[in-house]
Design a protein around this motif. Structure first.
Motif, mmCIF file in Angstrom:
data_model
loop_
_atom_site.group_PDB
_atom_site.id
_atom_site.type_symbol
_atom_site.label_atom_id
_atom_site.label_comp_id
_atom_site.label_asym_id
_atom_site.label_seq_id
_atom_site.Cartn_x
_atom_site.Cartn_y
_atom_site.Cartn_z
ATOM 1 N N CYS A 37 113.466 51.111 35.258
ATOM 2 C CA CYS A 37 114.750 51.784 35.436
ATOM 3 C C CYS A 37 114.941 52.853 34.356
ATOM 4 N N MET A 38 114.600 52.538 33.130
ATOM 5 C CA MET A 38 114.682 53.525 32.039
ATOM 6 C C MET A 38 113.693 54.661 32.268
ATOM 7 N N SER A 41 115.223 57.098 34.650
ATOM 8 C CA SER A 41 116.218 57.958 34.017
ATOM 9 C C SER A 41 115.549 59.056 33.202
ATOM 10 N N SER A 42 114.500 58.712 32.485
ATOM 11 C CA SER A 42 113.764 59.713 31.703
ATOM 12 C C SER A 42 113.058 60.704 32.619
ATOM 13 N N PHE A 44 114.051 61.647 35.489
ATOM 14 C CA PHE A 44 115.057 62.559 36.036
ATOM 15 C C PHE A 44 115.210 63.789 35.153
ATOM 16 N N SER A 45 115.301 63.587 33.846
ATOM 17 C CA SER A 45 115.514 64.729 32.952
ATOM 18 C C SER A 45 114.351 65.711 32.984
ATOM 19 N N GLY A 92 116.577 54.053 38.594
ATOM 20 C CA GLY A 92 116.815 54.768 37.345
ATOM 21 C C GLY A 92 117.074 56.248 37.552
ATOM 22 N N MET A 93 116.460 56.828 38.570
ATOM 23 C CA MET A 93 116.697 58.243 38.881
ATOM 24 C C MET A 93 117.987 58.432 39.672
ATOM 25 N N PRO A 96 121.574 59.242 37.473
ATOM 26 C CA PRO A 96 121.804 60.611 36.996
ATOM 27 C C PRO A 96 121.832 61.650 38.118
#
Length: 163
Positions: A37-38, A41-42, A44-45, A92-93, A96
């Motif tokens: 999940c993390m 998120s990373s 995504f950026s 995770g994506m 955001p």
């Protein structure tokens, strides 16, 4: 839902019966999901610099649909575990991506009212699934259907925003 699914696969692979118990490394499995999940998120950026939010959301929903489909049809615990990890990367994506899109689409002065309206179908889905007493497989099928629907709806939104 992942616990009974992984337990049932482990029992089948070890030739155990339904009433037999099997011990899985639950802490390790859950922590792997959280790392995935993390990672999402990373990721995504990194990807958000190259893709629009609407297009990225289509990809996230489509990949999530495929991952959940693999969970449903796979009889191999390794394939199922990898598919669940891919799904967690998509989760995770998702947050955001949706946060970015909601910020662009929903007018700020109407945000609270609109977000509260979206909670009504969400709560209906949660209550319905709890009252239906779905098995793990049925739950995964329901999630897959919703993800495929979300993919097509997101594709329609992306096309509409381009025009």
């Amino acid at each position: 839902m992942w616990t009974p699914a992984m337990q049932n696969l482990a029992k089948k692979e070890e030739g155990l019966g339904e009433d037999d118990s099997v011990e899985l490394p639950y802490g390790l499995i859950f922590s792997t999901f959280m790392v995935c999940c993390m990672t999402g998120s990373s990721l995504f950026s990194i990807v958000a610099e190259r893709m629009k939010g609407e297009a990225l959301a289509v990809v996230v929903f489509a990949v999530s649909s495929v991952a959940m489909s693999l969970v449903i049809v796979s009889s191999n615990s390794n394939v199922t575990f990898i598919a669940m990890n891919i799904f967690e990367i998509c989760v995770g994506m998702y947050f955001p991506v949706m946060g970015t899109m909601k910020g662009m689409i929903v007018p700020e002065d109407q945000r609270a009212a609109i977000y509260n309206l979206y909670r009504i179908p969400l709560n209906f889905i949660v209550v319905s699934s709890l009252l239906a007493h779905l098995t793990a497989t049925q739950g995964f099928v329901a999630v897959t259907i919703m993800l495929v629907t979300a993919t097509f709806l997101q594709l329609a939104l992306a096309r509409r925003r381009l025009n």
